[in-house]
Design a protein around this motif. Sequence first.
Motif: not given
Length: 766
Positions: A119-141
């Motif tokens: 599950i969590v690995l699929k929530a990546n940002d163009n192949g990057n993980g971590g808390a800031f990768a999740l935050y960057s996804l939210l900032c774009r959407h």
Amino acid sequence: MSTEGDCANMEEVEIKKWKETMNKKSLKERTTSMANSLTIKAGIVSNITNHSSKLGWMATLALAFQSLGVVYGDIGTSPLYVLASTFPKGIDHTDDILGVLSVIYYTILALPLLKYVFIVLKANDNGNGGAFALYSLLCRHANVSLIPNQQPEDMELSNYKLETPSSNQQLKKKLENSHFARVLLLFMTILGTTMVIGDGVFTPPMSVISAVNGISSKLGQDYVVSITIAILVILFCAQRFGTSKVGFSFAPILTIWFILIGATGIYNVFKYDVRVLLAINPKYIVDYFQRNGKNAWMSLGGVFLCISGCEAMFADLGHFNVRAIQMSFSFITLPAILAAYSGQAAYLRKFPHTVSNIFYECIPGPLYWPTFVVAVVASIIASQAIVSAAFSIISQALSMGCFPRVKVVHTSTKHQGQVYIPEINYMLMVACIVVTALFRSSEKLSNAYGVAIVCDMVITTFLVSVVMLIVWKKSIWKVSLFCIPFGCIELVYLSAQMVKFKEGGFLPLVSAVIFTVVMAIWFYAQKERYMFELKNKVSSEYLLKLVNDLNTNRMPGIGVLYCELVQGIPPIFLHFIANIPTIHSVVVFVSIKAIPITSVALEEKFLFQHVEPREWKIFRCIVRHGYNDVIGDSMEFESQLVQHLKEFITQESKYMFDLEKTTKCEEDGDDEEKSISLSCASLNSIQSLDMVEGIENEIKVIDKALEKGVVYMLGETEVVADPKSSFLNKIVVSAYNFLGRNFQQRDELMAIPRKKLIKVGMTYEI
């Protein structure tokens, strides 16, 4: 000065209206709008294909092999200390062994395998993980960024991937309209990041000292501590070689380690008690808690250590890819550690008194010393996992403006996420040495170990749940199936970890809080600096008056003035003119803007716009970069800047030509078709020659200015607190100034030659 509200941030509704309006406009209207907008460049490059290509199977297998040496050292070496930490006072009932083994089985299957791998690995940002990768996804959407520098052009980036409006619009609007929710989201992101860093202070000492304990009975604890410190120094000194080299060096050793512990586990199961495999029945968990009550709950603090390091699978994702992590964990790491725990449990069923040193006690005699050597090296690798994760997430935080400036070294040309940060590396090394000297044994370290890990897991569950709602567009009940079960499991483990708070559990939390305060102070001050520039930017009318002033001289060359603003002229420009009443023949206001994506293609990095009056050759340039991008040195930057400036001049002239051609043809729309064709053809011929000549002349001006050299202008801004502000604000500003002075300066970060640098001081009041 101007305080007009033409801010760079546009709400999502405004951006949507902008795109709809542009689609409905006629060619003439579109061309007129684009000729005065940054979208000239954005429109040209928005159709390029995504430059991140999928890796083939051979490359994926190579990454999966590398990941063994970087990601799984921590969770792979957990059999060294888990059962000893779970039964610190010995085993009262042999069936307790089956109960604990059953808890270990289901913990590993539920959290690392089900939650992270699937599950969590699929929530990546163009192949990057971590808390800031999740935050960057939210900032774009969703418009949740606290710095108002969003632009509609950002949506045209090939890596942006902004999808159609989701079905959770009501929740999305509530999130965007609530300042508290946006601050909370950023705070949770920062806290999750600092928990990984805090864990990085305790994982290396815990792993290494547990392995070296195999010789404690022969040499004594003082030698164990000394050897541990020496190993830690070697580990951190090797980080400068990069994740790829370290991974390939460590991967064969970890492979041998997993084979050893897996084979030993299977051997012990069949030799001592094959019935331990019955622990797959969850009934033994129920019996264990009924029999031991509070003590069983307290023992979960030790059991939880069996999944220490699983967060590294997500945080280290940028060094590898999803498929590589899934393969290496499912087919190598998981079977090996389950077999190791089963073998230890089988041995304990016959020799329960050996639990304090169970790992080495259950090793067959001929394999003892080979296993000891491999265990020591594997423990070094365990430290590598969390150190690499710390580098990755700090690099992301830095690019998002949430961490003081530090030097980020990209150690691989193939994988952008592989980075090394010297300052953080040596800071962690000193902290690990101090922790080792203070605690001196794995038993005492286990009290402090694990608190930060479980806190980070809880935060990841929260952030992934928000991503599911906003980005994945999942319904509330589907998200509940993820967050409620995993959240409850992690909260139970957190409650058990808090029992050890006074015995050392507070230390990783203190470490995380310190980093959180540092990051929060830096982000707050950076945001207020931006708002100060936005409120005090130079109006177009004042700039026109300034450049027409006879006292303002022009000198040959290109002047590059750095600023934070993405729109408008920064107030620092007036201070340059006031101190040096001369500007260069070509002036470029450069704003280096972080975009919440992994990487920006070179073709999309530079956006230009003319600053009126056009004949004064003043330009505004936005240099966009993702959190994995490298900002090149000054020579490379100069070359790219000038090249893209020439491209902009060429493309802008073509747009202006299209505008005039369209205007003329529309004005002649009532004439006969033949006369229209003659008129347009004649106009095209004349204007084509004028356009080519105009482009050549402008490019000659740029080339001539380049021959005289490029001068970089930086504002040496002093940030002071508003006298009327609160005492807390004054403390924050003082702390920010301290951090700014003691970390890297902007000119050092970009390696600007001092001979080309001009600094002018200005005071920002926040």
